[in-house]
Design a protein around this motif. Structure first.
Motif, mmCIF file in Angstrom:
data_model
loop_
_atom_site.group_PDB
_atom_site.id
_atom_site.type_symbol
_atom_site.label_atom_id
_atom_site.label_comp_id
_atom_site.label_asym_id
_atom_site.label_seq_id
_atom_site.Cartn_x
_atom_site.Cartn_y
_atom_site.Cartn_z
ATOM 1 N N ASP A 1 74.238 89.662 65.171
ATOM 2 C CA ASP A 1 73.405 89.658 66.620
ATOM 3 C C ASP A 1 72.856 91.036 66.747
ATOM 4 O OD1 ASP A 1 72.581 89.603 69.230
ATOM 5 O OD2 ASP A 1 74.729 88.875 70.015
ATOM 6 N N ALA A 2 71.401 91.336 66.534
ATOM 7 C CA ALA A 2 70.818 92.207 66.840
ATOM 8 C C ALA A 2 70.650 93.100 67.924
ATOM 9 C CB ALA A 2 69.293 92.085 66.368
ATOM 10 N N ARG A 3 71.161 92.312 68.991
ATOM 11 C CA ARG A 3 71.197 92.833 70.447
ATOM 12 C C ARG A 3 72.507 93.721 70.651
ATOM 13 N NH1 ARG A 3 71.228 87.499 73.552
ATOM 14 N NH2 ARG A 3 72.571 87.072 71.405
ATOM 15 N N ARG A 4 73.516 93.623 69.710
ATOM 16 C CA ARG A 4 74.716 94.312 70.032
ATOM 17 C C ARG A 4 74.779 95.456 68.857
ATOM 18 N NH1 ARG A 4 79.955 91.295 70.041
ATOM 19 N NH2 ARG A 4 80.061 91.728 67.973
ATOM 20 N N LYS A 5 75.587 96.426 69.542
ATOM 21 C CA LYS A 5 75.798 97.738 68.742
ATOM 22 C C LYS A 5 77.241 97.694 68.319
ATOM 23 C CE LYS A 5 71.876 99.997 68.324
ATOM 24 N NZ LYS A 5 71.213 100.164 67.287
ATOM 25 N N LEU A 6 77.603 97.823 66.966
ATOM 26 C CA LEU A 6 78.819 98.072 66.713
ATOM 27 C C LEU A 6 79.421 99.432 66.328
ATOM 28 C CD1 LEU A 6 79.321 95.264 63.889
ATOM 29 C CD2 LEU A 6 80.286 94.989 66.321
#
Length: 176
Positions: free
Chosen positions: A109-114
């Motif tokens: 999910d490119a919208r999330r940062k891990l």
């Protein structure tokens, strides 16, 4: 608990008029368990400092466990630790600044940062595991293997399985 400055007992008011005969006041058990925990954690961090991790703090260990092997978002870390997303974010910022973690894009999910552990973070956890084994061996040397195993078994019997390895101690001790 004793106030080390004034030298007075500040645990709690105990009503001795209830006719309950005890060899040890009930409040000592949690304090001794916490004292054992603190002793182990303080010794762990002294060793970690000597082994290249002088800036590692106890809260960082909980946070790195909450990040896990596959990474986590700040919201997930907060939920696992039992703190707000903002409190988790502050701890994550400290981990990032100290080089224990990094932010990456979530491949799903490119919208999330891990938040993921760095090699420096994995090194700290690996050293922690080895040091905990050494500290347990020291307790065995002091108390005997049977007593340490009995203590561990006894705690497993009274600590509910679903809470045995919870990371959210900060939720009742205060945010990190």
């Amino acid at each position: 608990m004793v106030d080390h400055v004034a030298g007075e007992n500040v645990n709690q008011v105990v009503d001795t008029g209830k006719g309950v005969s005890r060899d040890t006041p009930g409040f000592e058990l949690p304090l001794l368990l916490f004292g054992g925990f603190r002793t182990l954690i303080d010794r762990l961090h002294a060793r970690l400092a000597d082994e290249g991790h002088p800036d590692l703090r106890p809260a960082f260990g909980f946070a790195m466990q909450a990040i896990g092997a596959h990474g986590a978002t700040a919201s997930e870390i907060g939920r696992r630790l039992g703190v707000s997303k903002q409190a988790a974010g502050k701890t994550v910022d400290r981990l990032l600044a100290a080089g224990y973690a990094e932010r990456t894009d979530d491949p799903e999910d490119a919208r999330r940062k891990l938040v993921r552990l760095t090699p420096h973070g994995y090194d700290a956890l690996a050293r922690s595991a080895a040091i905990f084994d050494d500290l347990r061996a020291e307790w065995i040397a002091a108390l005997g293997a049977d007593r340490v195993r009995d203590m561990e078994a006894a705690l497993r019997n009274v600590v509910p399985a679903e809470t045995a390895f919870r990371l959210d101690a900060t939720s009742w001790l205060g945010a990190p």
